[in-house]
Design a protein around this motif. Structure first.
Motif, PDB file in Angstrom:
ATOM      1  N   GLN A 286      -3.827  46.949  14.823  1.00  0.00           N
ATOM      2  CA  GLN A 286      -2.509  46.641  15.355  1.00  0.00           C
ATOM      3  C   GLN A 286      -1.623  46.136  14.232  1.00  0.00           C
ATOM      4  N   SER A 287      -0.405  46.605  14.193  1.00  0.00           N
ATOM      5  CA  SER A 287       0.537  46.149  13.172  1.00  0.00           C
ATOM      6  C   SER A 287       1.811  45.672  13.851  1.00  0.00           C
ATOM      7  N   GLY A 288       2.279  44.496  13.424  1.00  0.00           N
ATOM      8  CA  GLY A 288       3.469  43.933  14.044  1.00  0.00           C
ATOM      9  C   GLY A 288       3.227  43.642  15.514  1.00  0.00           C
ATOM     10  N   GLY A 289       4.161  43.959  16.345  1.00  0.00           N
ATOM     11  CA  GLY A 289       4.027  43.750  17.786  1.00  0.00           C
ATOM     12  C   GLY A 289       3.688  45.017  18.533  1.00  0.00           C
ATOM     13  N   SER A 290       3.257  46.056  17.813  1.00  0.00           N
ATOM     14  CA  SER A 290       2.957  47.330  18.457  1.00  0.00           C
ATOM     15  C   SER A 290       1.628  47.268  19.197  1.00  0.00           C
ATOM     16  N   SER A 291       1.378  48.282  19.996  1.00  0.00           N
ATOM     17  CA  SER A 291       0.112  48.371  20.713  1.00  0.00           C
ATOM     18  C   SER A 291      -1.000  48.765  19.743  1.00  0.00           C
ATOM     19  N   PRO A 292      -2.254  48.416  20.051  1.00  0.00           N
ATOM     20  CA  PRO A 292      -3.371  48.831  19.193  1.00  0.00           C
ATOM     21  C   PRO A 292      -3.406  50.340  19.040  1.00  0.00           C
ATOM     22  N   ASP A 293      -3.745  50.782  17.836  1.00  0.00           N
ATOM     23  CA  ASP A 293      -3.761  52.210  17.515  1.00  0.00           C
ATOM     24  C   ASP A 293      -5.113  52.581  16.926  1.00  0.00           C
ATOM     25  N   LEU A 294      -5.501  53.849  17.105  1.00  0.00           N
ATOM     26  CA  LEU A 294      -6.766  54.349  16.562  1.00  0.00           C
ATOM     27  C   LEU A 294      -6.477  55.147  15.303  1.00  0.00           C
ATOM     28  N   LEU A 295      -7.140  54.780  14.213  1.00  0.00           N
ATOM     29  CA  LEU A 295      -6.985  55.529  12.968  1.00  0.00           C
ATOM     30  C   LEU A 295      -8.314  55.550  12.215  1.00  0.00           C
ATOM     31  N   LEU A 296      -8.327  56.308  11.139  1.00  0.00           N
ATOM     32  CA  LEU A 296      -9.514  56.393  10.285  1.00  0.00           C
ATOM     33  C   LEU A 296      -9.307  55.477   9.090  1.00  0.00           C
ATOM     34  N   LYS A 297     -10.232  54.559   8.912  1.00  0.00           N
ATOM     35  CA  LYS A 297     -10.102  53.529   7.887  1.00  0.00           C
ATOM     36  C   LYS A 297     -11.162  53.736   6.816  1.00  0.00           C
TER      37      LYS A 297
END
Length: 280
Positions: free
Chosen positions: A192-203
């Protein structure tokens, strides 16, 4: 109003004959004479019963327990000598005096330790769409999409290495796992970044990830998901860091795999295909 403590001595015989030793003299009252006071009961194998009423900040629950205990005490059978039976007194103490308390550690940070079990597999949603890795275009970070593949395109399937973990926190009805892409340093992460909703990504991750703590400064706790088996074949994946957020896919092809809260019109059900348990 202040109350001064006093004590009331019950003869052993009186304890079995009266029900008014600890109640108000008024027959119409259902309350104790001194609501700000509580009682303690002392008894000895060779002495009379002594009930003391004194001020003390006990809870109402403890007051009720004392009243119940005294009532039970009055019905303990006497020995032929007129004294209490030792076994009966012991049972009374065990039932009414000793309380079980569950000690809970304070501010314990959950820790997740990797086990020796790693499963390699591909993943399909319940619509038989396979998870594939998108091509990195411009500044867009790498991510997954769900696609219906033909037999000639099965090489595009993403093969996952699913590592299992055990937690120091109370276990849910699910297994903590990390989902890494085989032969790479990429892992699925719910961030999650800032106040956005949690997101799925490849880390990208370097290191073995043998131990992960909640609130990890490197954000490795975002790699953990609760894998829960539903029915006979389906699995769901809920973020450990963001409870209530699940890996989901849309009904249509080529849509991005994303984190959503349930209920949702997207699916949270997946099957694990082409499974292979890696040697420890």
């Amino acid at each position: 109003m202040a109350y001064h403590g006093y004590e009331y001595i019950l003869d052993s015989a009186d304890a079995f004959k009266t029900d008014s030793a600890i109640y108000s003299d008024s027959a119409d009252s259902d309350e104790l004479d001194c609501p700000d006071q509580v009682m303690s009961c002392q008894c000895d194998m060779h002495e009379d019963i002594k009930v003391e009423l004194h001020p003390h900040p006990h809870s109402m629950r403890q007051v009720v327990n004392i009243i119940i205990a005294v009532e039970r005490l009055k019905h303990i059978r006497e020995m032929s000598s007129g004294k209490f039976c030792e076994d009966a007194l012991l049972n009374f103490i065990l039932e009414n005096v000793i309380e079980e308390r569950l000690a809970k550690p304070l501010n314990e940070t959950p820790t997740y330790c990797k086990t020796s079990r790693t499963l390699q597999c591909t993943v399909c949603d319940k619509y038989k769409k396979t998870l594939v890795q998108s091509n990195k275009l411009g500044s867009e970070p790498p991510h997954l999409k769900a696609v219906t593949l033909s037999a000639a395109a099965i090489q595009y399937k993403v093969r996952f290495s699913m590592s299992t973990y055990v937690s120091s926190a109370p276990q849910k009805d699910a297994q903590p796992v990390c989902l890494g892409i085989s032969n790479s340093n990429l892992y699925l992460a719910c961030t999650q970044s800032g106040g956005s909703s949690p997101d799925l990504l490849l880390k990208e991750v370097s290191g073995p990830l043998n131990t992960i703590k909640a609130g990890d400064p490197n954000g490795y706790d975002s790699l953990l998901f609760y894998r829960k088996e539903t029915g006979t074949a389906y699995n769901s994946f809920e973020s450990v860091k963001y409870p209530g957020w699940f890996i989901t896919t849309a009904f249509d092809d080529w849509e991005k795999v994303e984190m959503y809260q349930v209920p949702t019109n997207r699916t949270t059900n997946f099957t694990l295909e082409d499974q292979q348990l890696l040697p420890s």
